[in-house]
Design an enzyme around this catalytic site. Structure first.
Site, short mmCIF file in Angstrom:
data_model
loop_
_atom_site.label_atom_id
_atom_site.label_comp_id
_atom_site.label_asym_id
_atom_site.label_seq_id
_atom_site.Cartn_x
_atom_site.Cartn_y
_atom_site.Cartn_z
N LYS A 23 0.83 -1.21 0.00
CA LYS A 23 0.00 0.00 0.00
C LYS A 23 0.87 1.26 0.00
O LYS A 23 0.59 2.22 -0.72
CB LYS A 23 -0.93 0.01 1.21
CG LYS A 23 -2.10 -0.96 1.07
CD LYS A 23 -3.02 -0.88 2.27
CE LYS A 23 -4.20 -1.83 2.10
NZ LYS A 23 -5.17 -1.69 3.19
N GLU A 41 10.47 8.01 0.44
CA GLU A 41 11.58 7.65 -0.43
C GLU A 41 11.60 6.13 -0.64
O GLU A 41 11.76 5.66 -1.75
CB GLU A 41 12.89 8.15 0.20
CG GLU A 41 14.15 7.81 -0.58
CD GLU A 41 14.16 8.38 -1.98
OE1 GLU A 41 13.50 9.39 -2.25
OE2 GLU A 41 14.86 7.80 -2.83
N ARG A 59 13.23 -9.49 28.43
CA ARG A 59 13.76 -8.21 28.90
C ARG A 59 12.69 -7.38 29.59
O ARG A 59 12.93 -6.71 30.58
CB ARG A 59 14.34 -7.46 27.69
CG ARG A 59 15.00 -6.16 28.00
CD ARG A 59 15.96 -5.70 26.90
NE ARG A 59 15.55 -5.94 25.54
CZ ARG A 59 14.86 -5.06 24.79
NH1 ARG A 59 14.50 -3.91 25.29
NH2 ARG A 59 14.55 -5.36 23.53
N LYS A 113 16.55 9.69 21.78
CA LYS A 113 16.79 8.79 22.91
C LYS A 113 18.23 8.99 23.43
O LYS A 113 19.06 9.57 22.72
CB LYS A 113 16.57 7.34 22.47
CG LYS A 113 15.10 7.03 22.26
CD LYS A 113 14.87 5.59 21.95
CE LYS A 113 14.51 4.80 23.17
NZ LYS A 113 14.03 3.44 22.85
N GLU A 140 4.05 -1.55 14.07
CA GLU A 140 4.86 -0.38 14.41
C GLU A 140 5.43 0.21 13.12
O GLU A 140 6.09 -0.50 12.35
CB GLU A 140 6.02 -0.76 15.34
CG GLU A 140 6.84 0.48 15.75
CD GLU A 140 8.18 0.13 16.37
OE1 GLU A 140 8.31 0.35 17.58
OE2 GLU A 140 9.06 -0.37 15.65
N THR A 153 20.88 1.90 11.83
CA THR A 153 21.33 0.60 11.33
C THR A 153 22.73 0.28 11.87
O THR A 153 22.99 -0.82 12.34
CB THR A 153 21.35 0.60 9.77
OG1 THR A 153 20.08 1.08 9.32
CG2 THR A 153 21.60 -0.76 9.19
N GLU A 155 24.18 1.59 14.55
CA GLU A 155 24.14 1.40 16.01
C GLU A 155 23.56 0.04 16.36
O GLU A 155 24.00 -0.62 17.30
CB GLU A 155 23.32 2.54 16.63
CG GLU A 155 23.54 2.69 18.11
CD GLU A 155 22.41 2.14 18.94
OE1 GLU A 155 22.43 2.31 20.15
OE2 GLU A 155 21.49 1.49 18.38
N HIS A 156 22.55 -0.39 15.58
CA HIS A 156 21.92 -1.68 15.83
C HIS A 156 22.95 -2.81 15.67
O HIS A 156 22.99 -3.74 16.47
CB HIS A 156 20.75 -1.87 14.85
CG HIS A 156 19.82 -2.97 15.23
ND1 HIS A 156 20.04 -4.26 14.83
CD2 HIS A 156 18.71 -2.98 15.99
CE1 HIS A 156 19.07 -5.02 15.33
NE2 HIS A 156 18.26 -4.27 16.04
P1 0O2 Z 1 14.56 -4.49 16.65
O1 0O2 Z 1 15.66 -5.51 16.59
O2 0O2 Z 1 14.75 -3.38 15.71
O3 0O2 Z 1 13.21 -5.13 16.52
P2 0O2 Z 1 9.56 1.23 25.28
O4 0O2 Z 1 8.81 0.26 26.12
O5 0O2 Z 1 8.70 2.14 24.48
O6 0O2 Z 1 10.64 1.97 26.00
P3 0O2 Z 1 10.15 -0.37 22.95
O7 0O2 Z 1 8.89 -1.15 22.96
O8 0O2 Z 1 11.38 -1.12 22.58
O9 0O2 Z 1 10.45 0.32 24.31
O10 0O2 Z 1 9.90 0.83 21.99
P4 0O2 Z 1 10.96 1.79 21.32
O11 0O2 Z 1 11.96 2.26 22.30
O12 0O2 Z 1 10.16 2.79 20.62
O13 0O2 Z 1 11.74 0.82 20.30
C1 0O2 Z 1 11.09 0.20 19.28
C2 0O2 Z 1 12.07 -0.05 18.17
O14 0O2 Z 1 12.69 1.19 17.81
C3 0O2 Z 1 13.23 -0.94 18.54
O15 0O2 Z 1 12.85 -2.28 18.45
C4 0O2 Z 1 14.26 -0.53 17.49
O16 0O2 Z 1 13.93 -1.03 16.22
C5 0O2 Z 1 14.05 0.97 17.46
N1 0O2 Z 1 14.92 1.59 18.46
C6 0O2 Z 1 14.55 2.15 19.63
N2 0O2 Z 1 15.61 2.64 20.28
C7 0O2 Z 1 16.69 2.40 19.50
C8 0O2 Z 1 18.09 2.70 19.63
O17 0O2 Z 1 18.57 3.28 20.60
N3 0O2 Z 1 18.90 2.27 18.61
C9 0O2 Z 1 18.41 1.63 17.51
N4 0O2 Z 1 19.27 1.26 16.57
N5 0O2 Z 1 17.10 1.35 17.36
C10 0O2 Z 1 16.25 1.72 18.35
P5 0O2 Z 1 13.70 -3.40 19.17
O18 0O2 Z 1 12.81 -4.52 19.53
O19 0O2 Z 1 14.46 -2.81 20.31
O20 0O2 Z 1 14.74 -3.87 18.11
#
Ligand code: 0O2
Length: 278
Positions: A23, A41, A59, A113, A140, A153, A155-156
């Site tokens: 979509k 984009e 966690r 953050k 999401e 990417t 940092e991940h």
């Molecule tokens: P993955 O491997 O990408 O699936 P909260 O309860 O709101 O504090 P939540 O549910 O983790 O925590 O929500 P948040 O913080 O919005 O993060 C959701 C996703 O955003 C993460 O999923 C990441 O994809 C991205 N994200 C959030 N913080 C960071 C960060 O500091 N660095 C990077 N690179 N990505 C971030 P996951 O499950 O953590 O990871």
């Protein structure tokens, strides 16, 4: 919950991701088709891996029976924009959609953050139709610029390498890189309108060139070869000038010539030999 049920649980999420990616890609294509600048984009999506879901549940202390309620990013979409301003536009477009029910907005743009992460998140409910009926699943949607995506990417990958314990000196570097990307995004915003104008001009030129060559091809059927060749040479000459206004002027002239031939053919229609049509 039996492990063999995972594929059943995840199926609606896979469907939601596939449908929404399509979509949003169609939306981008529609902007392009209308010759408009697209705030989107690129779009990608993924269903979180089982191990990543389990790790997040551990966690956050989420019990199995609350997984679908508490883990909000099992279905994830990522929309990449060129400019920060586009993020706002995409977010507004998403909020106006009838197929998504917005639950939560997380703005990590103005207030990044601690890690330096910047992005705009929307958690929404999306209804999928399955053979067992309809099901609302949480999705999401992460909206960010190319710069923000580059940072996230990288940092991940580092989080993965250091198992979430990134050494202090690297964290500091990442923070600095995030600040640098933020000022880059800001600087790019200042030339946004120039870039959009240039992109629109390029798209207009591509369309006009295609239309002109189509018209010249049509003229081959009704005008003399010598005349068409002359028009074609004139076109190449105008094209060489690299001036959009000249190209537009040439197209108008060509339209008048083509119109003349059309009027002529109506006055003196070429009769098709009998039985030539099915
Ligand atoms: P993955 O491997 O990408 O699936 P909260 O309860 O709101 O504090 P939540 O549910 O983790 O925590 O929500 P948040 O913080 O919005 O993060 C959701 C996703 O955003 C993460 O999923 C990441 O994809 C991205 N994200 C959030 N913080 C960071 C960060 O500091 N660095 C990077 N690179 N990505 C971030 P996951 O499950 O953590 O990871």
């Amino acid at each position: 919950m039996e492990i063999q049920l995972w594929s059943e649980i995840l199926h609606p999420y896979e469907q939601a991701v596939a449908e929404l990616v399509l979509k949003f890609r169609c939306l981008r294509a529609e902007y392009k088709k209308h010759g408009l600048y697209s705030p989107i984009e690129s779009v990608s999506g993924r269903v979180k891996s089982i191990s990543s879901i389990l790790e997040k549940m551990q966690r956050k202390g989420v019990p199995m029976d609350q997984m679908e309620e508490k883990i909000e990013d099992i279905a994830g979409l990522r929309i990449i924009c060129q400019f920060v301003e586009d993020i706002e536009k995409v977010a507004r477009d998403i909020e106006a959609r009838e197929d998504l029910q917005i639950l939560v907005r997380k703005d990590y743009l103005g207030k990044q953050k601690k890690s330096g992460y910047r992005s705009y998140h929307i958690i929404a409910l999306y209804k999928v139709q399955t053979i067992d009926g309809s099901k609302n699943v949480k999705v999401e949607i992460q909206i960010r610029t190319m710069g923000m995506n580059f940072w996230a990417t990288t940092e991940h990958h580092l989080q993965y390498k250091y198992k979430g314990e990134i050494p202090e000196h690297i964290s500091v570097k990442l923070q600095e890189a995030s600040d640098a990307l933020m000022s880059l995004d800001r600087e790019m915003s200042e030339v946004r309108s120039e870039i959009i104008d240039a992109m629109n001009d390029y798209r207009t030129q591509t369309r006009i060139v295609k239309e002109i060559l189509g018209s010249i091809e049509n003229l081959y059927r009704v005008a003399s070869e010598r005349e068409v060749k002359k028009i074609q040479d004139e076109f190449y000459e105008v094209f060489r000038q690299d001036n959009l206004e000249e190209l537009k002027r040439f197209q108008k002239q060509l339209d008048i010539i083509a119109e003349g031939y059309r009027a002529q053919s109506l006055e003196h229609p070429i009769l098709e030999p009998q039985g030539s049509r099915p």
